[in-house]
Design a protein around this motif. Sequence first.
Motif, PDB file in Angstrom:
ATOM      1  N   VAL A   1       0.862  -1.187   0.000  1.00 45.69           N
ATOM      2  CA  VAL A   1       0.000   0.000   0.000  1.00 45.69           C
ATOM      3  C   VAL A   1       0.901   1.240   0.000  1.00 45.69           C
ATOM      4  O   VAL A   1       1.831   1.333   0.808  1.00 45.69           O
ATOM      5  CB  VAL A   1      -0.908   0.022   1.256  1.00 45.69           C
ATOM      6  CG1 VAL A   1      -1.807   1.243   1.247  1.00 45.69           C
ATOM      7  CG2 VAL A   1      -1.733  -1.249   1.341  1.00 45.69           C
ATOM      8  N   ARG A   2       0.608   2.149  -0.886  1.00 47.68           N
ATOM      9  CA  ARG A   2       1.417   3.375  -0.970  1.00 47.68           C
ATOM     10  C   ARG A   2       0.532   4.597  -1.055  1.00 47.68           C
ATOM     11  O   ARG A   2      -0.613   4.545  -1.514  1.00 47.68           O
ATOM     12  CB  ARG A   2       2.313   3.338  -2.225  1.00 47.68           C
ATOM     13  CG  ARG A   2       3.361   2.244  -2.150  1.00 47.68           C
ATOM     14  CD  ARG A   2       4.296   2.294  -3.356  1.00 47.68           C
ATOM     15  NE  ARG A   2       5.206   1.158  -3.281  1.00 47.68           N
ATOM     16  CZ  ARG A   2       6.327   1.144  -2.526  1.00 47.68           C
ATOM     17  NH1 ARG A   2       6.653   2.200  -1.796  1.00 47.68           N
ATOM     18  NH2 ARG A   2       7.091   0.069  -2.498  1.00 47.68           N
ATOM     19  N   ASP A   3       1.087   5.727  -0.609  1.00 48.21           N
ATOM     20  CA  ASP A   3       0.381   6.997  -0.721  1.00 48.21           C
ATOM     21  C   ASP A   3       0.259   7.343  -2.202  1.00 48.21           C
ATOM     22  O   ASP A   3       1.234   7.282  -2.946  1.00 48.21           O
ATOM     23  CB  ASP A   3       1.151   8.081   0.029  1.00 48.21           C
ATOM     24  CG  ASP A   3       0.383   9.403   0.077  1.00 48.21           C
ATOM     25  OD1 ASP A   3       0.259  10.063  -0.976  1.00 48.21           O
ATOM     26  OD2 ASP A   3      -0.086   9.760   1.162  1.00 48.21           O
ATOM     27  N   LYS A   4      -0.955   7.726  -2.582  1.00 47.38           N
ATOM     28  CA  LYS A   4      -1.247   7.986  -4.007  1.00 47.38           C
ATOM     29  C   LYS A   4      -0.376   9.112  -4.566  1.00 47.38           C
ATOM     30  O   LYS A   4       0.068   9.085  -5.685  1.00 47.38           O
ATOM     31  CB  LYS A   4      -2.733   8.394  -4.085  1.00 47.38           C
ATOM     32  CG  LYS A   4      -3.333   8.331  -5.453  1.00 47.38           C
ATOM     33  CD  LYS A   4      -4.847   8.301  -5.410  1.00 47.38           C
ATOM     34  CE  LYS A   4      -5.447   9.334  -4.487  1.00 47.38           C
ATOM     35  NZ  LYS A   4      -6.922   9.216  -4.433  1.00 47.38           N
ATOM     36  N   ASP A   5      -0.154  10.133  -3.733  1.00 45.08           N
ATOM     37  CA  ASP A   5       0.552  11.316  -4.233  1.00 45.08           C
ATOM     38  C   ASP A   5       2.067  11.202  -4.105  1.00 45.08           C
ATOM     39  O   ASP A   5       2.805  11.513  -5.028  1.00 45.08           O
ATOM     40  CB  ASP A   5       0.081  12.571  -3.472  1.00 45.08           C
ATOM     41  CG  ASP A   5      -1.418  12.810  -3.679  1.00 45.08           C
ATOM     42  OD1 ASP A   5      -2.090  13.234  -2.719  1.00 45.08           O
ATOM     43  OD2 ASP A   5      -1.900  12.543  -4.795  1.00 45.08           O
TER      44      ASP A   5
END
Lengths: 505, 459
Positions: B443-447
């Motif tokens: 899971v990663r931050d979209k921005d």
Amino acid sequence: MLEIIFGKQLSMISAGFLIFCALIVFFYRIAPGRLRTAVLCAANLGFMYLAGGREGMLLLVLSLLAGYTGCLVVESTRGWMKTVWFAIFLTGIFALLALCRYVPFFLAQGGLQVPVWLPEVPGISFYTLTIAACLIQVYWGGMRAERSVVRFTAFAGFFPTLSSGPVMDPPSMLRQFRLAARPDYNHITSGAQRILWGFFKKLVISERLAVLVNAVYGDYHTYSGWYILMATGAFALQLYTDFSGCMDIACGAGEMLGFTLPENFDLPFLAETESELWRRWHITLGEWFKNYVMYPLLKSPALLKVRELSISRFGKRKGKQIPPRIAMLVLWFLIGFWHGGGLKFIIGSGLLHACLMILGQLLEPAAHRINVMLHVTEGGTLNRWFRRARTFLCLCSGFVFFRADTFRDALGLYRGMFSGNRALFSAEGYLALGLDGKDSVILVLSLFLLFALERLHRKASVRSRVSALSLPVRWTLYLAMFLCVAVFGMYGPGYQASAFIYAKF
Amino acid sequence: MNSRRTIGSRSGNHHPELILTFGMQMSLKTKKYMKTAAFVLTAALLLQFVSAVCIDKQSQERMGYFYRYPEDSYDVMYFGPSHMLFGIYPMRIWEQYGITGYNCAGYDASMPICYWMFRQMIKTHRPKVAVLDVLNSERVDKWWDVQVTHITWDRIPFSRTKVWAVRDLFSDIAMQREYLFPFYLYHNRWKELTAQDVIRVFRPVENVDMGAVADGRVAPPDYEEDADVPQYQGTGSEDTVNIEYIRRFIHDCRENDIQPVLVFLPYMGVKENLEGANEIYRVAEEEGVPYLNMVYEDGLVDYDSDFSEATVHLNVAGATKVSDYLGQYLADTFALEDHRGDPAYQQWEEYDRRYRSAFNERAADAGTLVQCVNFLFGSANTAELEIRKGAVPEQPEQKLLKEAEEAGLLRVREVEQFSPDPDCVAETAEGKEAGLPEYHITVRDKDTGQLVAGHYYAE
């Protein structure tokens, strides 16, 4: 909101009672001399209304009026009419007691329905004795009848004593109510400390012991053997802390108003004989029955005749002992009956103890001979503790009946004691009673504190010792006790701080 | 001659001994009263502290922060039972529409309980709109499980309104006492106290969800219980006591210039529930208030994958959709201002940052794949899921994965073996034997692309 604070029935072991007490002390303190008695009178009636409802208040008023009127009438008549009026009023006073306590009991025993209009009035057995004592003293000429109905109500219906006593002796106590001295700062603070101690005994100790006792006595077929023995000993402690805690609250409240009420307990577990025990336990009840039943009985024509016959039959030494023993049996029968009409009270709270006392007297010479033979130092420490333990067991023997639901259950409990069940001595067996480890630790520590303070109190008043300490130390002790009661007290949902055991009488 | 009079003196002459004695007496008396007052105050403060330590902290966690936010800082307040509690995320509505709000719902809250919650909340925080979930309006009792009501009510300060509420709801004196003086109930907790209980008195835990509860689980529905009730088919009976309190809610809203809205969140209920919900159409029409019965909004939620534990409560995926739906309705209907970017609402940007951070933590702590995926909804994250060849997710999970893919939150690919990832936590399903992991999710931050969570799951 008042109902939330005071509850449907005001109990002495409640925040509502503390608020009530504080308000009465405040108004009593600021009232001018003449009005103070009126404040007390109103407080007494108000308390009974909150504790016993309209019916309770009405019964108290009727009893007080019967006592007050009876005293005036008896004092103003002479000759055989004096005796007739005395008998009428005394019967009337006890008739009210019988109506509320014994009629419902006997109706229930006979399988009949108890009428709903018969109220259950808290403490009626206690104030009835105080009112009856007033009438008897006036009849005997031991005191003058109180002319003021307000003062009579203030004394005979004194609210701290309405629930469970102490039973007051009119000649000495009425003097205080006639003075109605304004309480000072020391009275108020000292009284408050005693009330706090009473709450500690009741909520922290007595209610915890009740968990163990109720579990065993509620299912003695499962919890037999050592469980019963333990629970009976625990009940003795429970009853002591419950009743003496109530007395601390009553005496503390009285002290806050500037009155010194008689003590009802004097370290009863230190008693070495049955006779001594009952001079230390429920002292005021014993004194009442001794003064108003035992002594008149001994002087009665019937017992004087018995004395004559006994002496002529058995000789002077043995013959003289028979009438007091008969009087003792009658006395203890009545004491048992006063506790409740049932056989379990008549035996367990009455005749059993009379028999134990008589047995003690009869066996005393033999016991002395055994001590001499065994080179036991009578009065030595070991011997004294042996006698105290023996007396405690005698006390507990009656408590089996007192606590059991019925006489038959009491016999079942006695049989169950010898089952040999030792499960109590395992962790699982103990915890099954419902008191967990942490509660048990609190119980043991608080019992230790109780006995330690009572031992200290024998030499000098603990409250005086504490007030001699510096302010920070004093306050720490008071606040610690207060928080102990607030946090460790067994009250609230899930707990039903049982009404004081003796308030049922 | 000295004009100053002293006590007991008629001539006005000085009597120094009397002055000194009287002064000492006054001083002693005053000293005693002050000592007594100081003692009583100390005892009261200590009791207050001990009470705060002993009280169960769940209520503080749910409602404690409500009072910390400035008065009248909420555009909308949400009331209702646990369906509302799990179903509406005020912070999601803030993120999407710039509308501030707090979820004041309670577990097993009846309409009378909701009404009194509303009365107490609006004393300090008056919203523009008040939303009420009308579940169980067909019931005739005022309350049914008040033990859980403590979780909502204990934190509410003592007040006249609380006294009225308690006296209206409970006839039993002991219950009234435990609600007005919670220490009466909680002093028994001394056996369970830990250091946290003391710490939490000074440092309360913040409820970053603004009162809502986010549940990441998925539970398949029991279709046998599905009652097919046509829209508008009500109970046909007279107003129940719960409906009476709905009406009181509406009237009190109007008296306080608050717009009332009635809702019924998506729920696969029994016939009585759905007919009860439909009966509210009549009430809404009579009272002239809007009513959104979301059961009949086709396609709003997926009953296979948008619910946790036996389709009673919406999970994160379902609540996100419903919050978006309701938020849109509120924004369109009541012309509520969009406060995003407004300097006066800068504090809410900070709340949002904490909210997103909490979602990241939940994803990082997720014990199952479905929870991890569920927390993608409503977050600012995307994820990559590798599925070992041959592994087949169970039905509800499959639907959730598909939903997440379609929403652009998740990319799924089948692999022969996983690419090694030292940052991933190896998880096994509880009660199952540890075996080869079948799923690997990152899971990663979209921005920013920053790693938020990484897990290997056995199933």
